[in-house]
Design an enzyme around this catalytic site. Structure first.
Site, PDB file in Angstrom:
ATOM      1  N   GLY A 138       0.813  -1.214   0.000  1.00  0.00           N
ATOM      2  CA  GLY A 138       0.000   0.000   0.000  1.00  0.00           C
ATOM      3  C   GLY A 138       0.838   1.251   0.000  1.00  0.00           C
ATOM      4  N   GLU A 139       0.235   2.352   0.476  1.00  0.00           N
ATOM      5  CA  GLU A 139       0.924   3.640   0.604  1.00  0.00           C
ATOM      6  C   GLU A 139       1.453   4.163  -0.727  1.00  0.00           C
ATOM      7  OE1 GLU A 139       3.883   3.115   3.642  1.00  0.00           O
ATOM      8  OE2 GLU A 139       2.457   2.101   4.945  1.00  0.00           O
ATOM      9  N   GLY A 140       0.811   3.778  -1.834  1.00  0.00           N
ATOM     10  CA  GLY A 140       1.213   4.283  -3.137  1.00  0.00           C
ATOM     11  C   GLY A 140       2.381   3.551  -3.775  1.00  0.00           C
TER      12      GLY A 140
END
Length: 365
Positions: free
Chosen positions: A322-324
């Site tokens: 996650g988190e881009g």
């Protein structure tokens, strides 16, 4: 403040320029590398040309990672491997350069911006540039209560619109969009299941920090209970975000819609971004034409949402953090497509296909 009319987005959002895309396709046919030899890079280059209204396509020079952050009350049920209220530590890791997205962004020289919408921490825990759009401390437990009030949902959506305007005005030419949350994938799965008309088990994944079977069953039950609360408000997207979304998800939805208004392309990261995009599609059906799916995270809810929007992931590397991170991995691919579309030379005139003669010319020969 007047109530936000989401129907306005339908009128404001146009599709990328189809005429420019045809010009880009024609230019590609004149280049020295045969059509189809570059695979999907051809399609990406043409999509970028249409989004920019420019042939040849301009290079991606000022991309930015935007991460919306928030804690979700549903995490109290043990649906995540991370502790409830733990998003603050994830944000600190990003800001300190110790997270995967920070490492990749540093290597690619892409700035990262975090927007605190509902972290479960003191309002002054982070600098003003992180916290100034914050709506509340944490979001409600969506299996038994609303995530937000309607006013909070509208404030969050307006904040997302404002962030999109800030980025477009500052010259950002492409956004990598992700989230930093604990419990966010559960809220995202509820939105996707509600909008796709499917059951909880179909969209329940194990998250980036994988949960065990017992936690998966708790998550599935939480999504099922939240779905019962979501279905009666399906016709009102703002109310849906207030009921089972959260401040970060509402802000991401507003951000995506306004990026489409401002003709700012976006690469979506994982299931949370996909859920917000799906809500955005319900609000303005042309909006997904401005978005790319960066990667396949393996979350079943993401796959369901992308299929509904007819978006095909650019990468399949099994990145679940996650988190881009996964979407940022796709950025070099997009940049490469732009470079090839713009810089490959055209065939010499003698090698170009002769134009088909008009019937009158053939008859006179």
């Amino acid at each position: 403040m007047s109530r936000l009319n989401l129907d306005d987005f339908t009128d404001l959002i146009e599709r990328p320029d189809g005429g420019v895309r045809r010009d880009a396709e024609a230019r590609r046919e004149r280049q020295i590398v045969p059509g189809g030899a570059l695979g999907r890079l051809d399609e990406l280059g043409e999509w970028l040309a249409a989004a920019q209204s420019a042939v040849p396509v301009r290079p991606i020079e000022r991309p930015r990672v935007i991460l919306f952050a928030g804690d979700h009350g549903i995490a109290e049920l043990g649906v995540s491997a991370r502790p409830a209220g733990g998003a603050e530590q994830l944000v600190r890791a990003v800001l300190e350069g110790a997270s995967p997205v920070s490492v990749l962004a540093r290597r690619q020289e892409v700035p990262v911006r975090i927007v605190d919408m509902a972290l479960d921490c003191a309002p002054d825990a982070f600098p003003e540039d992180v916290a100034r759009h914050r709506v509340r401390r944490g979001s409600g437990r969506i299996d038994i209560e609303d995530a937000l009030t309607l006013d909070e949902a509208e404030a969050a959506l307006r904040a997302g619109v404002a962030v999109a305007d800030e980025e477009a005005d500052s010259g950002t030419d492409l956004v990598v969009l992700g989230d930093v949350s604990v419990g966010g994938t559960t809220a995202a799965a509820v939105l996707i299941a509600a909008l796709c008309g499917t059951d909880a088990s179909v969209v329940t994944g194990r998250g980036g920090f994988a949960i065990d079977d017992l936690a998966w069953m708790r998550k599935c039950a939480a999504i099922r209970d939240a779905l019962r609360r979501a279905r009666p408000v399906l016709g009102d997207q703002l109310q849906l975000l207030a009921t089972v979304g959260g401040a970060d998800l509402a802000a991401m939805t507003g951000f995506l819609l306004q990026c489409a208004v401002r003709k700012l392309p976006v690469i979506l990261d994982g299931v949370v971004a996909a859920a917000c995009a799906l809500v955005g599609q319900r609000i303005a059906f042309r909006a997904p034409d401005w978005w790319l799916a960066g990667h396949d995270s393996g979350e079943p809810g993401q796959a369901k949402a992308l299929d509904r929007m007819a978006l095909e992931p650019l990468l399949e590397q099994g990145v679940k953090v996650g988190e881009g991170t996964g979407a940022l991995l796709a950025l070099p691919l997009v940049r490469s497509a732009a470079a090839l579309a713009a810089e490959l030379p055209e065939k010499p005139e003698a090698e170009k296909e002769p134009e088909e003669k008009e019937p009158e010319e053939r008859e006179s020969e």
